[in-house]
Design an enzyme around this catalytic site. Structure first.
Site, short mmCIF file in Angstrom:
data_model
loop_
_atom_site.label_atom_id
_atom_site.label_comp_id
_atom_site.label_asym_id
_atom_site.label_seq_id
_atom_site.Cartn_x
_atom_site.Cartn_y
_atom_site.Cartn_z
NE ARG A 1 -18.86 -41.99 18.03
CZ ARG A 1 -19.52 -41.31 19.07
NH1 ARG A 1 -20.64 -40.67 19.09
NH2 ARG A 1 -20.26 -42.72 20.23
CE LYS B 1 -17.26 -40.99 24.64
NZ LYS B 1 -17.47 -42.11 24.92
P1 AMP Z 1 -22.82 -42.48 21.89
O1 AMP Z 1 -24.31 -42.20 22.67
O2 AMP Z 1 -21.72 -41.17 21.66
O3 AMP Z 1 -22.71 -43.91 22.05
O4 AMP Z 1 -23.17 -42.43 20.67
C1 AMP Z 1 -24.27 -42.52 20.22
C2 AMP Z 1 -24.58 -43.55 18.54
O5 AMP Z 1 -25.17 -42.24 18.49
C3 AMP Z 1 -23.60 -44.06 17.77
O6 AMP Z 1 -23.13 -45.29 17.99
C4 AMP Z 1 -23.82 -43.20 16.27
O7 AMP Z 1 -24.94 -43.99 16.05
C5 AMP Z 1 -24.53 -42.13 16.72
N1 AMP Z 1 -22.80 -40.85 16.74
C6 AMP Z 1 -22.90 -39.82 18.00
N2 AMP Z 1 -22.07 -39.16 17.40
C7 AMP Z 1 -22.22 -39.38 16.80
C8 AMP Z 1 -21.09 -38.65 16.23
N3 AMP Z 1 -20.46 -37.60 15.90
N4 AMP Z 1 -21.03 -38.91 14.20
C9 AMP Z 1 -21.57 -39.75 13.87
N5 AMP Z 1 -22.88 -41.18 15.15
C10 AMP Z 1 -22.81 -40.27 16.25
#
Ligand code: AMP
Length: 217
Positions: free
Chosen positions: A88, A13
């Site tokens: 999410r 992504k």
């Molecule tokens: P990512 O960088 O998108 O992989 O996000 C890293 C972490 O941030 C995830 O594993 C969640 O702990 C938190 N996170 C990111 N986006 C969300 C969201 N929309 N809702 C809840 N937690 C989020």
């Protein structure tokens, strides 16, 4: 133009977003990056958020919802955004729909990057990104020209704390349980289009541009 990019952690992504957004003059909004900034600030809220992020659990919806609302209202986001990492969950998707309706900004498309767990693990344990501009790299498939240094801005390349195999497995499971239902949610609204998430970022970019009717040249 407002877009969403959906996919498991490590689906690609961030890479597609980094390539696509400048072409469309829209802002790449990664909720993971926004949360990591709050954590890095060392605030009490940051420490609370870190309890969720460091274990691969989702941060509560109320917190994320307010963050997204503020972001979409910011001047820099008026030309459009590519949302990466949000929504999410189905409640987050419903909240987003409500906010977008209030703002009179209907979603143009939802891109879904489909990828398998084995490939995700191979990618993430080799993933580093620029501390300064966020540009992602892969130490084997997409290495920087100079080790440890970002090609784009010269910033230092770092590995994320939650890119460890055990946490990756947990994040992937969370994706299947909570985020996978969004595929059907957006399919039913005729917004979803699947992008092949193999190891060819250029092909993914060309596909997305073509889908949006933007010249790839
Ligand atoms: P990512 O960088 O998108 O992989 O996000 C890293 C972490 O941030 C995830 O594993 C969640 O702990 C938190 N996170 C990111 N986006 C969300 C969201 N929309 N809702 C809840 N937690 C989020």
């Amino acid at each position: 133009m407002d877009l969403i990019i959906l996919g498991a952690p490590g689906a690609g992504k961030g890479t597609l977003a980094a390539d696509l957004c400048p072409r469309l003059s829209i802002k790449h909004i990664s909720t993971g990056d926004l949360l990591r900034e709050v954590i890095a600030s060392g605030s009490k809220l940051g420490a609370e958020i870190n309890n969720f992020v460091s274990t691969g659990a989702l941060v509560p919806d109320e917190l994320i919802g307010q963050m997204i609302r503020d972001t979409l209202n910011a001047d820099a986001c008026q030309n459009g955004v590519l949302l990466d990492g949000f929504p999410r969950t189905i409640p987050q998707a419903e909240l987003l729909e409500q906010i977008m309706t209030e703002l009179g900004r209907p979603l143009a498309a939802v891109f879904y990057l489909n990828v398998e767990l084995d490939r995700v693990i191979r990618r993430l344990i080799n993933r580093v990104s620029c501390q300064k501009c966020g540009r992602p790299y892969h130490l084997l498939n997409l290495p920087p020209q100079k080790a440890g240094i970002c090609d784009a801005c010269g910033g230092a390349l770092i590995q994320r704390e939650d890119d460890r195999e055990e946490t990756i497995r947990k994040r992937f499971a969370t994706f299947l349980a909570k985020t996978q239902p969004l595929i059907d949610f957006y399919k039913a609204k005729n917004l979803l289009t699947e992008v092949m998430a193999d190891d060819n970022p250029q092909a993914a970019l060309n596909f997305a541009l073509q889908y949006l009717g933007v010249s790839a040249a």
